[in-house]
Write a protein that holds these residues in place. Structure first.
Motif, PDB file in Angstrom:
ATOM      1  N   PRO A 100      52.032  30.114  14.924  1.00 51.28           N
ATOM      2  CA  PRO A 100      51.037  29.734  15.936  1.00 51.28           C
ATOM      3  C   PRO A 100      49.795  30.628  15.937  1.00 51.28           C
ATOM      4  CG  PRO A 100      53.241  29.634  16.871  1.00 51.28           C
ATOM      5  CD  PRO A 100      53.385  30.240  15.509  1.00 51.28           C
ATOM      6  N   ALA A 101      49.990  31.933  15.737  1.00 51.35           N
ATOM      7  CA  ALA A 101      48.838  32.835  15.726  1.00 51.35           C
ATOM      8  C   ALA A 101      47.891  32.509  14.571  1.00 51.35           C
ATOM      9  CB  ALA A 101      49.300  34.292  15.630  1.00 51.35           C
ATOM     10  N   ALA A 102      48.464  32.178  13.404  1.00 53.25           N
ATOM     11  CA  ALA A 102      47.632  31.805  12.256  1.00 53.25           C
ATOM     12  C   ALA A 102      46.901  30.497  12.518  1.00 53.25           C
ATOM     13  CB  ALA A 102      48.492  31.694  10.997  1.00 53.25           C
ATOM     14  N   LEU A 103      47.579  29.554  13.185  1.00 53.21           N
ATOM     15  CA  LEU A 103      46.915  28.301  13.550  1.00 53.21           C
ATOM     16  C   LEU A 103      45.734  28.556  14.483  1.00 53.21           C
ATOM     17  CD1 LEU A 103      49.966  25.905  14.122  1.00 53.21           C
ATOM     18  CD2 LEU A 103      48.298  25.839  12.252  1.00 53.21           C
ATOM     19  N   LEU A 104      45.895  29.515  15.386  1.00 51.14           N
ATOM     20  CA  LEU A 104      44.783  29.872  16.280  1.00 51.14           C
ATOM     21  C   LEU A 104      43.632  30.472  15.491  1.00 51.14           C
ATOM     22  CD1 LEU A 104      46.727  31.331  19.328  1.00 51.14           C
ATOM     23  CD2 LEU A 104      45.289  29.280  19.324  1.00 51.14           C
ATOM     24  N   ALA A 105      43.945  31.273  14.470  1.00 54.71           N
ATOM     25  CA  ALA A 105      42.892  31.840  13.622  1.00 54.71           C
ATOM     26  C   ALA A 105      42.137  30.734  12.889  1.00 54.71           C
ATOM     27  CB  ALA A 105      43.484  32.839  12.632  1.00 54.71           C
ATOM     28  N   PHE A 106      42.886  29.733  12.392  1.00 47.48           N
ATOM     29  CA  PHE A 106      42.241  28.582  11.759  1.00 47.48           C
ATOM     30  C   PHE A 106      41.405  27.808  12.780  1.00 47.48           C
ATOM     31  CE2 PHE A 106      45.543  28.912   8.360  1.00 47.48           C
ATOM     32  CZ  PHE A 106      44.700  28.894   7.268  1.00 47.48           C
ATOM     33  N   GLY A 107      41.926  27.680  14.000  1.00 46.49           N
ATOM     34  CA  GLY A 107      41.162  27.020  15.058  1.00 46.49           C
ATOM     35  C   GLY A 107      39.864  27.744  15.349  1.00 46.49           C
TER      36      GLY A 107
END
Length: 297
Positions: free
Chosen positions: A149-156
C-alpha cells in the motif's frame, strides 16, 4: 556566457533537489513520532509563512489575489493530493525508495500529454517511459499479495504530480510563480488540517518536532525557488537532466540518517528510472537542435 549561465543553472538545480530532500528528511524523522497528516499540517504552517515572506520580498503581494484563479487552485489541488499520498508513503517506506518512485512523474506526464493533449511523443520516448516504469516496479518489489500500500501511495503521488504539471500549463503567466506556490502551500495546510482532525488522534509535538518542521517549511519554499532560478539561469534542455539528482540525494539521506541502502534490485530500478528520464531529455534536446538546423537551412 551561455556556458556560465548553464553552469549556474545546474548548480541551482542540484541545490534545489538537495534542499527538497533535506526538508523531506526532517518530515520523515517527525513522522516516526507524530501522525503523517498532523506533520503535514504543521509543516504547512511553516511553509505558508515562508512563501508569504517570499511573496512580500519579491514585491508581488499586490497580485496575491491571483491565487484564487480557478486554474491556479486546480493546480494546487493536484499538488495537495500528491502531498497527502507522499507524506503517508514517506512515513512507511525508506526515503530513497519513495523519491525513486516519485521520479516516474515526468514519465507519466509524457504519456498523459500524448493521451490527453494529443502530443506526438514517438515510439522511442514511449519505450523509454516504459523502461522507467519497469524500474519503478523493481523499487516497489511487489510480492505475492501485490504492491505494498505504501508503494501504491508513492505511485499515486507521482500520478498527481503529473496531473498538477499538466494543469499547470494552463495557469496564466500573469500570476507570479511565487503566488501560485503560496496558494498551493495554503491548500495543503488546510486540507492536511482537516484530515488530521477527522482521521487522526492529535499528538502534542515536542520542541524537537516543531524545530524540525519549522525548518522543513522554509526548505520546501527554498527548493521551489531553486527550481525556478535553475530554469531561468540556464537552458531547460541542459538543466532538466539534473533533476534526477533528487534520487541520489534520497539515497544519501537514507544512508546518513537511517543507515539504510536500497537492495540490489531497488538500486537497479533507481538506475533505470534516472537513465530513462535523462535519455528522454537528451532525445528532446537532440530533436530541438535538428529543428533549429533545418530552420537555418
Amino acid at each position: 556566457m551561455r556556458r556560465t549561465s548553464d553552469l549556474s543553472g545546474i548548480t541551482a538545480m542540484l541545490a534545489a533537489t538537495a534542499v527538497f530532500v533535506v526538508g523531506d528528511s526532517f518530515m520523515k524523522l517527525v513522522t516516526e513520532d507524530l501522525p503523517p497528516f498532523e506533520v503535514l499540517f504543521l509543516r504547512g504552517i511553516a511553509a505558508s509563512l515562508a512563501c508569504a515572506v517570499l511573496v512580500v520580498l519579491r514585491g508581488e503581494w499586490a497580485v496575491v489575489s491571483g491565487a484564487l484563479d480557478f486554474r491556479a487552485l486546480l493546480r494546487a489541488a493536484g499538488e495537495t493530493l500528491s502531498t497527502l499520498c507522499y507524506v503517508v508513503a514517506l512515513a512507511r517506506m525508506p526515503i530513497a525508495d519513495v523519491i525513486a518512485i516519485l521520479q516516474t512523474a515526468p514519465l507519466i506526464l509524457i504519456l498523459g500529454a500524448a493521451l490527453l493533449l494529443r502530443e506526438k511523443i514517438g515510439p522511442t520516448r514511449v519505450a523509454l517511459a516504459l523502461v522507467g516504469f519497469a524500474g519503478a516496479l523493481m523499487v516497489a518489489q511487489p510480492g505475492a499479495n501485490g504492491v505494498a500500500p505504501a508503494a501504491l501511495l508513492a505511485f499515486g503521488a507521482a500520478l498527481f504530480i503529473a496531473a498538477r504539471d499538466l494543469i499547470g500549463r494552463g495557469v496564466p503567466t500573469r500570476i507570479p510563480v511565487t503566488v501560485v506556490i503560496f496558494a498551493t502551500m495554503l491548500m495543503v495546510m488546510i486540507v492536511a488540517g482537516a484530515m488530521t482532525l477527522g482521521l487522526e488522534t492529535w499528538v502534542s509535538p515536542t520542541a524537537r518536532h516543531l524545530v524540525f518542521l519549522g525548518l522543513a517549511g522554509p526548505f520546501l519554499a527554498l527548493g521551489h525557488v531553486g527550481l525556478l532560478l535553475a530554469y531561468r539561469l540556464g537552458r531547460t534542455a541542459t538543466i532538466a537532466p539534473f533533476f534526477s539528482s533528487f534520487a541520489l540525494w534520497g539515497v544519501m539521506s537514507g544512508l546518513m540518517i537511517w543507515g539504510q541502502l536500497p537492495n540490489v534490485l531497488a538500486f537497479t530500478g533507481i538506475a533505470l528510472i534516472v537513465t530513462s528520464g535523462i535519455a528522454i531529455v537528451l532525445l528532446d534536446q537532440r530533436k530541438g537542435r535538428e529543428v533549429e538546423l533545418s530552420d537555418a537551412l
